[in-house]
Design an enzyme around this catalytic site. Structure first.
Site, PDB file in Angstrom:
ATOM      1  N   LYS A 126      23.670  14.896  47.358  1.00 23.73           N
ATOM      2  CA  LYS A 126      23.068  16.237  47.322  1.00 23.73           C
ATOM      3  C   LYS A 126      23.898  17.185  46.455  1.00 23.73           C
ATOM      4  CE  LYS A 126      23.299  16.966  51.805  1.00 23.73           C
ATOM      5  NZ  LYS A 126      23.983  15.760  52.332  1.00 23.73           N
TER       6      LYS A 126
ATOM      7  N   ARG B 288      19.771  21.157  59.188  1.00 23.25           N
ATOM      8  CA  ARG B 288      20.290  19.870  59.655  1.00 23.25           C
ATOM      9  C   ARG B 288      19.734  19.502  61.012  1.00 23.25           C
ATOM     10  NH1 ARG B 288      25.356  19.883  56.539  1.00 23.25           N
ATOM     11  NH2 ARG B 288      26.499  17.933  56.757  1.00 23.25           N
TER      12      ARG B 288
ATOM     13  N   ARG C 102      35.506   9.738  47.957  1.00 25.20           N
ATOM     14  CA  ARG C 102      35.297  11.098  47.441  1.00 25.20           C
ATOM     15  C   ARG C 102      36.598  11.909  47.454  1.00 25.20           C
ATOM     16  NH1 ARG C 102      30.281  14.368  49.659  1.00 25.20           N
ATOM     17  NH2 ARG C 102      31.302  14.190  51.680  1.00 25.20           N
TER      18      ARG C 102
ATOM     19  N   ARG D  55      38.793  15.472  51.737  1.00 25.24           N
ATOM     20  CA  ARG D  55      38.383  16.306  52.872  1.00 25.24           C
ATOM     21  C   ARG D  55      38.809  15.617  54.165  1.00 25.24           C
ATOM     22  NH1 ARG D  55      32.037  17.670  52.201  1.00 25.24           N
ATOM     23  NH2 ARG D  55      32.098  17.298  54.427  1.00 25.24           N
TER      24      ARG D  55
ATOM     25  N   ARG E  60      29.785  10.902  61.269  1.00 26.00           N
ATOM     26  CA  ARG E  60      28.906  11.902  60.622  1.00 26.00           C
ATOM     27  C   ARG E  60      27.566  11.279  60.247  1.00 26.00           C
ATOM     28  NH1 ARG E  60      32.350  13.498  55.833  1.00 26.00           N
ATOM     29  NH2 ARG E  60      30.629  14.855  55.237  1.00 26.00           N
TER      30      ARG E  60
END
Ligand code: AMP
Length: 218
Positions: free
Chosen positions: A15, A90, A129, A164, A175
């Site tokens: 996204k 969400r 990431r 992160r 998640r």
């Protein structure tokens, strides 16, 4: 071009990458609730302190904390020219609240873009990431297409790349479970409303941006 989009998909589905490309090419505003929460955590605000405990566990921040924040963000002048919502809504409660708020202001979402990516690929992407600690640009150390020119350093501003805290494999798995339980039902919600465009997240960022561009320019 005052279009409004929702980018829907699990964490790691792409996204943010799609949004970054659309901001660069079309100047469309990206509104990422995750980014807003992370900024509040960094600034040590009361909201950031409340949100952090949920974020660190990979859980959703309660709807009541999210809804006021989004209502406030959408009322700001820059959002009157259209936007892409990244990471919101969400939950069904959030989607219904958004519907009501938009109805009140006489506007509507033009399209919901759903990025579909298999679970194993999501975990792989999230674990690799890295984000620039200065500008937030996203990289992936496992994918040459998204790797920085110099390892650990942002191509744009030379900032250090960091992971992160919720991008570790263990938190990422949780998640994705949270996404499947609480967020994935929105695919059907928007399909029934005739608003959904599904993209195969495995087709690559270039192809998917072409398809998204067609929606933006339509
Ligand atoms: P993201 O950057 O979109 O992956 O969001 C990071 C974290 O921020 C999530 O795991 C949640 O804890 C929180 N968050 C972001 N957006 C929302 C939302 N719309 N509703 C609830 N929690 C959210």
């Amino acid at each position: 071009m005052k279009k409004k989009f929702i980018l829907l998909g699990a964490p790691g589905s792409g996204k943010g990458t799609l949004a970054e490309k659309a901001t660069t090419k079309y100047g469309i505003l990206q509104i990422s609730t995750g980014d807003i929460f992370r900024q509040n955590v960094a600034d040590g605000t009361a909201l950031g302190k409340k949100a952090k405990e949920y974020m660190d566990r990979g859980e959703l921040v309660p709807d009541e904390l999210v809804l006021d924040l989004v209502a406030d963000r959408l009322s700001q002048p820059d959002a009157q020219k259209g936007y892409m919502l990244d990471g919101f809504p969400r939950t069904i409660v959030q989607a219904e609240a958004l519907d009501k708020a938009l109805e009140k202001s006489g506007s509507r979402i033009d399209a919901v873009v759903y990025l579909n990516v298999p679970r194993d690929e999501l975990i792989h992407r999230i674990s690799g990431r890295r984000l620039c600690s200065v500008c937030g640009k996203s990289y992936n150390v496992d994918n040459p297409e998204f790797s920085p020119a110099v390892p650990g350093i942002c191509d744009v501003d030379g900032g250090n790349l960091i992971q992160r805290p919720d991008d570790t494999e263990e938190v990422a798995k949780g998640r994705i479970d949270v996404y499947n339980e609480q967020t994935h039902p929105l695919v059907e919600y928007y399909q029934e409303a005739g608003m959904l465009t599904e993209l195969n997240g495995m087709d690559g960022a270039v192809r998917n941006f072409e398809l998204f561009s067609a929606l933006i320019e339509a």
